[in-house]
Scaffold this motif. Structure first.
Motif, PDB file in Angstrom:
ATOM      1  N   UNK A   1      36.330  36.626  38.707  1.00  0.00           N
ATOM      2  CA  UNK A   1      35.090  35.876  38.867  1.00  0.00           C
ATOM      3  C   UNK A   1      35.445  34.390  38.819  1.00  0.00           C
ATOM      4  N   UNK A   2      35.375  33.734  39.980  1.00  0.00           N
ATOM      5  CA  UNK A   2      35.769  32.323  40.078  1.00  0.00           C
ATOM      6  C   UNK A   2      34.606  31.371  39.810  1.00  0.00           C
ATOM      7  N   UNK A   3      33.415  31.913  39.541  1.00  0.00           N
ATOM      8  CA  UNK A   3      32.242  31.051  39.378  1.00  0.00           C
ATOM      9  C   UNK A   3      32.183  30.382  38.015  1.00  0.00           C
ATOM     10  N   UNK A   4      33.021  30.825  37.086  1.00  0.00           N
ATOM     11  CA  UNK A   4      33.048  30.239  35.742  1.00  0.00           C
ATOM     12  C   UNK A   4      34.407  29.599  35.506  1.00  0.00           C
ATOM     13  N   UNK A   5      34.451  28.685  34.564  1.00  0.00           N
ATOM     14  CA  UNK A   5      35.698  28.009  34.216  1.00  0.00           C
ATOM     15  C   UNK A   5      35.958  28.161  32.721  1.00  0.00           C
ATOM     16  N   UNK A   6      37.095  28.715  32.315  1.00  0.00           N
ATOM     17  CA  UNK A   6      38.111  29.274  33.210  1.00  0.00           C
ATOM     18  C   UNK A   6      37.614  30.565  33.868  1.00  0.00           C
ATOM     19  N   UNK A   7      38.243  30.917  34.973  1.00  0.00           N
ATOM     20  CA  UNK A   7      37.884  32.141  35.683  1.00  0.00           C
ATOM     21  C   UNK A   7      38.068  33.359  34.786  1.00  0.00           C
ATOM     22  N   UNK A   8      37.284  34.402  35.054  1.00  0.00           N
ATOM     23  CA  UNK A   8      37.298  35.591  34.204  1.00  0.00           C
ATOM     24  C   UNK A   8      37.744  36.792  35.032  1.00  0.00           C
ATOM     25  N   UNK A   9      38.621  37.595  34.457  1.00  0.00           N
ATOM     26  CA  UNK A   9      39.050  38.829  35.112  1.00  0.00           C
ATOM     27  C   UNK A   9      38.117  39.977  34.731  1.00  0.00           C
ATOM     28  N   UNK A  10      37.629  40.683  35.728  1.00  0.00           N
ATOM     29  CA  UNK A  10      36.809  41.868  35.495  1.00  0.00           C
ATOM     30  C   UNK A  10      37.515  43.054  36.151  1.00  0.00           C
ATOM     31  N   UNK A  11      38.143  43.889  35.338  1.00  0.00           N
ATOM     32  CA  UNK A  11      38.891  45.019  35.883  1.00  0.00           C
ATOM     33  C   UNK A  11      37.946  46.080  36.448  1.00  0.00           C
ATOM     34  N   UNK A  12      38.332  46.632  37.579  1.00  0.00           N
ATOM     35  CA  UNK A  12      37.669  47.816  38.107  1.00  0.00           C
ATOM     36  C   UNK A  12      38.707  48.924  38.189  1.00  0.00           C
ATOM     37  N   UNK A  13      38.253  50.138  38.361  1.00  0.00           N
ATOM     38  CA  UNK A  13      39.161  51.261  38.577  1.00  0.00           C
ATOM     39  C   UNK A  13      39.196  51.531  40.081  1.00  0.00           C
ATOM     40  N   UNK A  14      40.384  51.395  40.640  1.00  0.00           N
ATOM     41  CA  UNK A  14      40.520  51.547  42.093  1.00  0.00           C
ATOM     42  C   UNK A  14      41.637  52.537  42.382  1.00  0.00           C
ATOM     43  N   UNK A  15      41.283  53.790  42.736  1.00  0.00           N
ATOM     44  CA  UNK A  15      42.304  54.813  42.981  1.00  0.00           C
ATOM     45  C   UNK A  15      42.905  54.674  44.383  1.00  0.00           C
ATOM     46  N   UNK A  16      44.154  54.256  44.469  1.00  0.00           N
ATOM     47  CA  UNK A  16      44.804  54.039  45.765  1.00  0.00           C
ATOM     48  C   UNK A  16      45.497  55.307  46.247  1.00  0.00           C
ATOM     49  N   UNK A  17      45.644  55.401  47.556  1.00  0.00           N
ATOM     50  CA  UNK A  17      46.223  56.576  48.202  1.00  0.00           C
ATOM     51  C   UNK A  17      47.530  56.985  47.539  1.00  0.00           C
ATOM     52  N   UNK A  18      47.619  58.285  47.223  1.00  0.00           N
ATOM     53  CA  UNK A  18      48.840  58.818  46.627  1.00  0.00           C
ATOM     54  C   UNK A  18      48.950  58.630  45.134  1.00  0.00           C
ATOM     55  N   UNK A  19      48.029  57.866  44.529  1.00  0.00           N
ATOM     56  CA  UNK A  19      48.082  57.575  43.090  1.00  0.00           C
ATOM     57  C   UNK A  19      47.130  58.503  42.332  1.00  0.00           C
ATOM     58  N   UNK A  20      47.032  58.262  41.019  1.00  0.00           N
ATOM     59  CA  UNK A  20      46.138  59.069  40.190  1.00  0.00           C
ATOM     60  C   UNK A  20      44.682  58.802  40.554  1.00  0.00           C
TER      61      UNK A  20
END
Length: 712
Positions: A216-235
């Motif tokens: 999230x670049x709208x705040x300073x300092x920027x904030x990381x917001x993790x999502x769960x993203x299952x990529x091909x071949x992974x868990x």
């Protein structure tokens, strides 16, 4: 007197000339069909409970119209509701959902209001306060109980009391929400039983899926917001189905055997609320079981049938039970090559295939029980159109209901005696009719004016080409306004050409997109075509891209390029290409794998490496990276960046959680490593699509790029 008449005629003619030369602004080209150029419509249409009248929203109220007499009355108005509010005024009428002509509900200011008719007025019967984080609200069949989610947990409100159905502290265990990244036709995760005594729900455990950062670049300092993203071949995540008994406040989970990361879809209750049906699809997506489970114990009753395919099976629709039957149902399947309707019985198994042919059913609208008729939408007339049909499920006699060409959609009354038919075609902005399904006579209730009549419009030609295997390919060419066949024009190919989307249909406007017309007003030819892999042409057409995304599609689009080059007014040295998402992948692929064709490309939200795209979609069309290394390598654009010859602008949303930003970031890195120059732009605050007012900025950016490097 004669002079006066002449002056008046001059004014009229000059007004006509002015009208014919009016051009779209960029804002109109991008958002006009949703704003000042919107085609008039019947707003929030619904049938009354008895099917004898219909309801529509108008300014500050709702009208109800009797079908036989056409008599209209106000059903509810803003002033009626405002008088029921104590202490505050209802400034505007929110969307109202009607259970029947005397009971309804709406949501306003974080409150749900149940209202009922009392004499000539409407009174508030009940209210429920909603938490600001409430989402996925589902009203049960009793029209009183509601289920909803707050963050990752599922709740129930009955008789004003809220109960937690789940209470998982781990935010990565999610209940009551859509799963499998909304593939397989999944739209939600709450499934109330018909008798309103139980709630089935998805429970998704994604603790094993790798975290993926979205900044999230709208705040300073920027904030990381993790999502769960299952990529091909992974868990991948693991999904189960719970059943909550409202009376006992207890939950059982269906005992579903199989891989932990398999897919559960087409969740359907039996009408008597005793059983739940689930399509259980293996992760490889080539084998599906339709299972019946006991809703009380969660035990498997039996597997009703199985489907398999050497490429993939894609269940997308729940079961549809016949009226007043707990045992007979319709299953939609592509097993014959096209999506068709199959009649099944819990006792007898497959009874019959109801619809047949080299066309597909796109939607079931409902039944007329007395006449044993099913109503549906299909591509039978043409893959470029949709029409309404009825078929007798005993005799299989089938009849088209509508008469006019174009794209039709329908809403069937509860008894099946009337259908609300809305359609448009290239010359018709919108028409709405009420059709008597027995006589097929209709009553027109809306014929919309053309909101584009004062604008300079281009000539649009329908094109039919052939793929290398002879398959027809349908496209459109949009010629510049004031077209001169003796001139040569810069030409832009707009494409998507991926699964689950069709660009070319017989709808209004004929161009399909006012930005195309804006470009035609400014001296461009626009060409668009649906190649193999795109939607609504059957399984062979769609599966032609299996394990080799980007190859067959490019071969088909090259047929379009050859056609364009054969036209004397197309400047083959000034050809551009533009697309978003899968179209962004195709655009970039063309610029690298056929660098001699297009001088300029604009790729938005592009997939660059299918190893980094989501499991459900990618493994359906490509298998896993381990199973199909050659296919993934051929489609990977990171090792082809050195082939770039033309000008390429790449665009990405900084919060993209569909095609994650890393795709184009890695492409930039590959360009730097190879000393290749390209242009790049990011939209902070936007996910996969740039929408709203910022889309005007986006399309101005795209247009300016073509003007700078293609038009000159």
């Amino acid at each position: 007197m004669k002079l006066y008449k002449l002056s008046l005629l001059t004014v009229v003619l000059s007004g006509t000339v002015f009208a014919q030369t009016q051009k779209f602004t960029m804002a109109e080209a991008v958002n006009g069909l949703r704003t000042n150029l919107a085609v008039k419509n019947i707003s929030q249409f619904s049938w009354s409970e008895d099917g004898k009248s219909y309801i529509q929203a108008v300014k500050n109220g709702y009208l109800i119209t009797d079908i036989k007499t056409n008599k209209q009355d106000t059903l509810v108005s803003l002033s009626q509701l405002s008088s029921s509010f104590s202490g505050k005024k209802l400034e505007a009428l929110p969307p109202v959902k009607f259970f029947n002509n005397s009971n309804a509900y709406f949501t306003a200011d974080d409150q749900m209001y149940w209202i009922e008719k009392s004499g000539a007025d409407w009174k508030i019967k009940n209210t429920v306060s909603l938490d600001k984080d409430v989402s996925n609200v589902e009203i049960l069949g009793d029209n009183e109980t509601i289920a909803f989610t707050i963050k990752n947990n599922l709740y129930l409100n009955k008789n004003g009391k809220t109960v937690a159905i789940t209470n998982d502290a781990d935010e990565n265990i999610i209940s009551g929400q859509a799963v499998h990244r909304n593939e397989f036709g999944i739209e939600g995760g709450i499934f109330p039983s018909p008798d309103s005594e139980n709630i089935a729900f998805y429970r998704m455990d994604q603790t094993m899926v790798a975290d993926y950062p979205v900044i999230d670049w709208s705040v300073t300092p920027a904030v990381n917001e993790n999502i769960k993203y299952p990529m091909a071949g992974k868990d991948s995540h693991q999904v189960s189905l719970g059943v909550y008994n409202i009376k006992n406040k207890s939950t059982v989970f269906l005992k579903v055997d199989g891989e932990k990361d398999q897919y559960l879809t087409a969740v359907t209750w039996s009408p008597d609320s005793k059983y739940i049906f689930v399509a259980v699809l293996n992760r490889a997506q080539n084998h599906m079981k339709m299972n019946q489970y006991n809703a009380v114990t969660g035990e498997l009753v039996k597997t009703l049938f199985e489907e398999s395919n050497d490429k993939y099976v894609e269940p997308q629709h729940p079961l549809v039970f016949f009226p007043n039957s707990n045992t007979e149902f319709i299953w939609q399947s592509q097993r014959t090559g096209y999506n068709h309707l199959f009649h099944y019985s819990l006792e007898k198994g497959l009874v019959s295939q109801i619809t047949k042919g080299d066309w597909l059913v796109t939607d079931i609208l409902g039944f007329n029980e007395k006449k044993k008729e099913i109503y549906f939408v299909s591509t039978k007339e043409s893959p470029l159109e949709r029409h309404l049909y009825k078929i007798n499920w005993a005799t299989f006699k089938m009849q088209r209901i509508d008469t006019e060409a174009g794209m039709h959609s329908g809403v069937l009354s509860s008894d099946g005696n009337y259908i609300f038919d809305v359609y448009s075609n290239s010359n018709t902005p919108r028409v709405a009719n009420i059709i008597n399904t027995n006589t097929l006579k209709y009553n027109n209730i809306l014929t919309s004016d053309n909101p584009l009549k004062n604008y300079q419009r281009p000539e649009i030609k329908n094109i039919s080409l052939k793929a290398d295997d002879g398959t027809p390919l349908y496209g459109k060419i949009i010629l510049p306004v004031n077209f001169d066949p003796n001139k040569k024009y810069p030409t832009i190919v707009y494409l998507y050409n991926g699964p689950h989307l069709q660009l070319v249909t017989n709808t209004f406007p004929a161009s399909g997109n006012l930005w195309y017309e804006y470009m035609a007003q400014n001296g461009y030819i626009i060409f668009t075509m649906d190649g193999r892999g795109s939607s609504n042409r059957g399984m062979k057409f769609e599966q032609a891209v299996f394990r080799n995304l980007g190859t067959t599609e490019m071969n088909d689009q090259m047929k379009g390029v050859e056609y364009l080059k054969s036209l004397p007014y197309v400047d083959a040295d000034r050809m551009g290409i533009h697309g978003w998402s899968f179209g962004g992948f195709m655009t970039t692929s063309f610029m690298l794998r056929h660098p001699e064709v297009f001088k300029v490309g604009v790729a938005g939200g592009p997939v660059i490496d299918w190893n980094m795209y989501e499991i459900m979609y990618t493994e359906r069309y490509m298998d896993t990276p381990k199973e199909n290394p050659k296919g993934y390598a051929a489609a990977n654009l990171l090792d082809k960046v050195q082939n770039l010859k033309g000008k390429l602008l790449m665009i990405h949303g900084a919060q993209d959680n569909v095609v994650v930003w890393q795709h184009s970031i890695k492409f930039i890195k590959a360009a730097v490593d190879n000393g290749v120059q390209l242009d790049y732009f990011v939209y902070p605050g936007h996910e996969h699509n740039v929408i709203g007012k910022d889309r005007v900025h986006l399309m101005q950016k795209v247009t300016d790029y073509f003007d700078e490097y293609l038009k000159k």
